[in-house]
Design an enzyme around this catalytic site. Structure first.
Site, PDB file in Angstrom:
ATOM      1  N   ASP A 168      -9.675 -12.916  59.116  1.00 25.24           N
ATOM      2  CA  ASP A 168      -8.942 -13.725  59.122  1.00 25.24           C
ATOM      3  C   ASP A 168      -7.624 -13.339  58.472  1.00 25.24           C
ATOM      4  O   ASP A 168      -7.523 -13.384  57.080  1.00 25.24           O
ATOM      5  CB  ASP A 168      -9.475 -15.561  58.666  1.00 25.24           C
ATOM      6  CG  ASP A 168      -7.958 -16.208  58.425  1.00 25.24           C
ATOM      7  OD1 ASP A 168      -7.632 -16.874  60.040  1.00 25.24           O
ATOM      8  OD2 ASP A 168      -7.738 -17.075  57.688  1.00 25.24           O
ATOM      9  N   ASP A 183     -16.568 -15.416  61.918  1.00 22.75           N
ATOM     10  CA  ASP A 183     -15.199 -15.804  61.680  1.00 22.75           C
ATOM     11  C   ASP A 183     -14.931 -15.539  60.113  1.00 22.75           C
ATOM     12  O   ASP A 183     -16.070 -15.965  59.133  1.00 22.75           O
ATOM     13  CB  ASP A 183     -14.325 -17.059  61.961  1.00 22.75           C
ATOM     14  CG  ASP A 183     -12.890 -16.717  61.991  1.00 22.75           C
ATOM     15  OD1 ASP A 183     -12.180 -17.404  62.856  1.00 22.75           O
ATOM     16  OD2 ASP A 183     -12.302 -15.691  61.346  1.00 22.75           O
ATOM     17  N   GLU A 217      -7.169  -9.877  61.374  1.00 24.21           N
ATOM     18  CA  GLU A 217      -5.460 -10.347  62.390  1.00 24.21           C
ATOM     19  C   GLU A 217      -4.549  -9.604  61.524  1.00 24.21           C
ATOM     20  O   GLU A 217      -4.676  -9.733  59.956  1.00 24.21           O
ATOM     21  CB  GLU A 217      -6.385 -12.042  61.909  1.00 24.21           C
ATOM     22  CG  GLU A 217      -5.499 -13.371  62.753  1.00 24.21           C
ATOM     23  CD  GLU A 217      -4.790 -13.994  62.073  1.00 24.21           C
ATOM     24  OE1 GLU A 217      -5.241 -15.031  60.676  1.00 24.21           O
ATOM     25  OE2 GLU A 217      -5.012 -15.291  63.112  1.00 24.21           O
ATOM     26  N   HIS A 276      -7.306 -19.574  69.150  1.00 24.96           N
ATOM     27  CA  HIS A 276      -7.188 -21.074  68.949  1.00 24.96           C
ATOM     28  C   HIS A 276      -5.606 -21.287  67.968  1.00 24.96           C
ATOM     29  O   HIS A 276      -5.197 -22.936  67.348  1.00 24.96           O
ATOM     30  CB  HIS A 276      -7.797 -21.588  67.726  1.00 24.96           C
ATOM     31  CG  HIS A 276      -8.631 -20.651  67.097  1.00 24.96           C
ATOM     32  ND1 HIS A 276      -8.029 -18.343  66.819  1.00 24.96           N
ATOM     33  CD2 HIS A 276      -7.750 -20.570  65.566  1.00 24.96           C
ATOM     34  CE1 HIS A 276      -8.660 -18.913  65.149  1.00 24.96           C
ATOM     35  NE2 HIS A 276      -8.032 -19.811  65.123  1.00 24.96           N
ATOM     36  N   ASP A 277      -5.212 -20.620  68.120  1.00 24.06           N
ATOM     37  CA  ASP A 277      -3.505 -20.556  67.374  1.00 24.06           C
ATOM     38  C   ASP A 277      -2.523 -20.497  68.464  1.00 24.06           C
ATOM     39  O   ASP A 277      -1.123 -21.224  68.260  1.00 24.06           O
ATOM     40  CB  ASP A 277      -3.200 -19.858  66.310  1.00 24.06           C
ATOM     41  CG  ASP A 277      -4.279 -19.947  65.255  1.00 24.06           C
ATOM     42  OD1 ASP A 277      -4.913 -18.337  64.454  1.00 24.06           O
ATOM     43  OD2 ASP A 277      -4.285 -21.176  64.603  1.00 24.06           O
TER      44      ASP A 277
HETATM   45  O1  TEU Z   1      -4.252 -17.604  61.242  1.00 23.44           O
HETATM   46  C1  TEU Z   1      -2.680 -17.589  60.710  1.00 23.44           C
HETATM   47  C2  TEU Z   1      -2.039 -17.864  61.204  1.00 23.44           C
HETATM   48  O2  TEU Z   1      -1.087 -16.510  61.073  1.00 23.44           O
HETATM   49  C3  TEU Z   1      -1.666 -18.823  61.734  1.00 23.44           C
HETATM   50  O3  TEU Z   1      -2.163 -20.159  61.633  1.00 23.44           O
HETATM   51  C4  TEU Z   1      -0.149 -19.034  62.072  1.00 23.44           C
HETATM   52  O4  TEU Z   1      -0.035 -18.368  60.787  1.00 23.44           O
HETATM   53  C5  TEU Z   1      -0.090 -20.197  62.361  1.00 23.44           C
HETATM   54  O5  TEU Z   1      -0.865 -20.709  63.661  1.00 23.44           O
HETATM   55  C6  TEU Z   1       1.483 -20.141  63.402  1.00 23.44           C
HETATM   56  O6  TEU Z   1       1.879 -21.362  63.950  1.00 23.44           O
HETATM   57  C7  TEU Z   1      -4.971 -17.924  60.543  1.00 23.44           C
HETATM   58  C8  TEU Z   1      -6.505 -18.651  61.832  1.00 23.44           C
HETATM   59  O7  TEU Z   1      -6.686 -18.374  62.906  1.00 23.44           O
HETATM   60  C9  TEU Z   1      -5.520 -20.252  61.365  1.00 23.44           C
HETATM   61  O8  TEU Z   1      -6.318 -20.928  62.680  1.00 23.44           O
HETATM   62  C10 TEU Z   1      -5.753 -20.106  60.022  1.00 23.44           C
HETATM   63  O9  TEU Z   1      -5.175 -21.700  60.312  1.00 23.44           O
HETATM   64  C11 TEU Z   1      -4.587 -19.943  59.115  1.00 23.44           C
HETATM   65  O10 TEU Z   1      -5.512 -17.935  59.329  1.00 23.44           O
HETATM   66  C12 TEU Z   1      -5.636 -19.913  57.987  1.00 23.44           C
HETATM   67  O11 TEU Z   1      -6.566 -19.910  57.303  1.00 23.44           O
END
Ligand code: TEU
Length: 606
Positions: free
Chosen positions: A223, A116, A292, A364-365
């Site tokens: 990311d 990542d 992403e 995971h989000d």
């Molecule tokens: O996620 C960015 C993102 O779009 C999500 O965090 C989203 O903004 C959020 O979940 C809205 O509910 C990436 C990673 O996947 C995330 O785990 C990190 O927290 C974030 O970037 C910051 O690095």
């Protein structure tokens, strides 16, 4: 079966426009959230050695590559998405030697590992940021530093350069008394945004990427990579600086405006991605890059993933996982299936010539798709709808991503108290929305968290029915960092690995199909009956080889809509049922009645 032995898509079949076809065009990637996957040293956190001990399980599932969420040294403010040293492993996960061991053992199983890459921001504890706090250092311009708003006392409320809010609460600007200025953080205040306008930043990132690729990693998940180019004006000003109207007028219900429109798919993104491709990947083979893609339309996805443009192999898009949120994460509503079908169809349509699609419902989000869009009302419906959702996703054109636990039908956490949560996004959102902005009451916010908090997908992997689901040992001193889901007794890998009718075995069947059936992997997509509110149907075809995919994505029996019924008019040959989540004869009896039972799903060769 290793990628070497696995048959790749023959070159006379079109995939993303590249020749030869990339290895990942009929591959399946498995996402591991290391903190919750397998603990080997009984500290309640997952680690690299734990992952290595589960490679045999992943090989049995049949996946081709692992996307490893961050394991670099980090203060863990955002569970590792705040990196303080890109070239070291955080002690909670192990050491660089453990990483080297994991790489070599995964490769021995024929499994690639992509890391990542979090380079829109670093941790505020990264040496680069600490050096940047001295405005006379060579690192002074590595981040987005801005003075207080004109006429305001630096460090006082309202003196921030504009009204942008951080994704994880509060202002997107944090005052640093040492430098006497504010720094931008799109996410938490411990995640300062890197200034990609500065070529020194870009080359430091490329050097680090090459260091990992030379060490043997097989690529990167990038990311929020589509945020790295910010929309600044000729004077280098960000919109709304000096308290400009744009920021103040747009303040939302929580009192802030969003920085995302000013960085999503920014003006220099293509330039940066092409430079990264040249500086890092030129001359390398067998890798995978997946970005992403916040703010990226299906059409821009086609452009960025078209191999002609030499940017990224694929992107995660967000339209489909936002169809039930109306832009407001905490007010997620009941899914309207036609909206999901339309979003997926648009993504598929955009890559029918060149470019490629990633396929995911879970990560995971996101909350667990099974709880969000499936039916967990009974064990039978939970299993059947888990399989139906898997078939729905995996039958699209693209590269599927399986998120840990999805393959055994894991569900949302079922938390009822705020203190059960660990995710800073959820906790901060609760306080900002309930206590500060007062836009939601506590009970309603607890319901929102139960439905969409990121912690729902971060509970420990459920390996067996022991106290901590086999994630960590029985020793009570090793309480897992996040509570194990109570349903681990009935939902766990041990119970499913060797049971032919399990969710695990169904995922294995889907993965085998992608490896062996070129129409599944690369066939053209055509949507059917797009307005039907219960049936999700489409065809996949190469020449005269056609597959019909039909899913009753609802908890009640549903009639076959017109186009689908017509294609199934003579469907009575069980040998042409490629895969189904019910006995093949039984499901054909439903087809003959033109009525699919709740969550019935099949693929039929027409
Ligand atoms: O996620 C960015 C993102 O779009 C999500 O965090 C989203 O903004 C959020 O979940 C809205 O509910 C990436 C990673 O996947 C995330 O785990 C990190 O927290 C974030 O970037 C910051 O690095």
């Amino acid at each position: 079966m290793t990628t070497k032995q696995r048959q790749l898509i023959p070159d006379d079949v079109h995939t993303n426009g590249a020749t030869p076809n990339p290895w990942w065009s009929n591959a399946v990637v498995y996402q591991i959230y290391p903190r919750s996957f397998q603990d080997s040293d009984n500290d309640g956190f997952g680690d690299l050695k734990g992952i290595a001990s589960r490679l045999e399980y992943l090989a049995q599932l049949g996946i081709d590559a692992i996307w490893l969420s961050p394991v670099y040294r980090s203060p863990q403010d955002d569970n590792g998405y705040d990196i303080s040293d890109y070239r070291d492993i955080d002690p909670m996960f192990g050491t660089l030697d453990d990483m080297d061991m994991l790489l070599s053992e995964a490769h021995a199983f024929g499994i690639k590992i992509i890391m990542d890459l979090v380079v829109n921001h670093t941790s505020d504890e990264h040496a680069w940021f600490q050096a940047s706090r001295d405005r006379n250092s060579e690192y002074a311009d590595w981040y987005w530093w801005r003075p207080a708003r004109k006429g305001c006392e630096p460090g006082t409320p309202g003196a921030e350069p504009n009204r942008w809010g951080g994704t994880f609460g509060g202002s997107a600007w944090q005052y640093d008394p040492q430098r006497g200025e504010y720094y931008l953080h799109t996410f938490s205040k411990k995640q300062p945004d890197l200034n990609w306008e500065n070529p020194s930043v870009r080359h430091a990132v490329y050097d680090m990427m090459n260091w990992w690729l030379d060490r043997g990693v097989d690529g990167f998940r990038m990311d929020v990579i589509t945020l790295i180019s910010k929309r600044i004006d000729e004077q280098g000003k960000l919109p709304g600086e000096d308290g400009g109207a744009i920021a103040d007028e747009e303040a939302g219900e929580e009192g802030y405006s969003s920085p995302w429109p000013f960085s999503m798919d920014g003006p220099r993104l293509d330039e940066y991605l092409q430079e990264m491709r040249r500086e890092v990947f030129a001359g390398r083979k067998g890798y995978l890059t997946v970005g992403e893609g916040q703010g990226i339309s299906p059409q821009r996805n086609e452009y960025i993933t078209d191999p002609e443009h030499e940017e990224l192999d694929m992107l995660f898009l967000f339209d489909h996982v936002g169809v039930d949120q109306n832009g407001a994460k905490w007010n997620t509503e009941q899914l309207e299936l036609p909206k999901l079908k339309a979003a997926m169809a648009e993504q598929q349509e955009a890559v029918k010539h060149n470019g490629w699609a990633s396929l995911y419902f879970n990560n995971h989000d996101q909350p667990r798709a099974l709880s969000r869009w499936g039916d967990t009302s009974t064990p039978e419906m939970r299993v059947k709808s888990a399989k139906a959702l898997a078939l729905m996703l995996h039958m699209h054109k693209g590269t599927p991503y399986v998120y840990q636990g999805e393959e055994i039908g894991m569900t949302n956490a079922g938390f009822t108290k705020l203190e059960q949560y660990r995710d800073l996004e959820s906790i901060n959102a609760y306080h900002q929305r309930v206590d500060e902005a007062r836009v939601q009451d506590g009970a309603s916010m607890m319901d929102s968290l139960a439905r969409v908090s990121r912690d729902n997908s971060r509970t420990p992997m459920q390996w067996d029915d022991s106290t901590y689901a086999g994630f960590t040992s029985e020793n009570s001193s090793n309480t897992p960092w996040l509570a194990v889901n109570k349903n681990k007794d009935t939902i766990n890998a041990a119970d499913q690995r060797d049971r032919p009718d399990s969710v695990f075995s169904f995922y294995k069947e889907l993965i085998d199909l992608r490896h062996g059936n070129v129409v599944v992997a690369a066939g053209d997509f055509a949507a059917l009956d797009v307005q039907d509110e219960h049936i999700y149907a489409f065809t996949r075809s190469i020449g005269d080889q056609r597959l019909l995919v039909v899913v009753n994505a609802s908890s009640q029996a549903a009639s076959l809509p017109e186009q689908t019924a017509a294609l199934l008019a003579d469907a009575d040959d069980a040998s042409r049922v490629l895969i189904a989540n019910e006995d093949h004869q039984n499901i054909l009896r439903q087809v003959a009645r033109r009525k699919l039972e709740a969550w019935s799903a099949l693929v039929y060769e027409i």
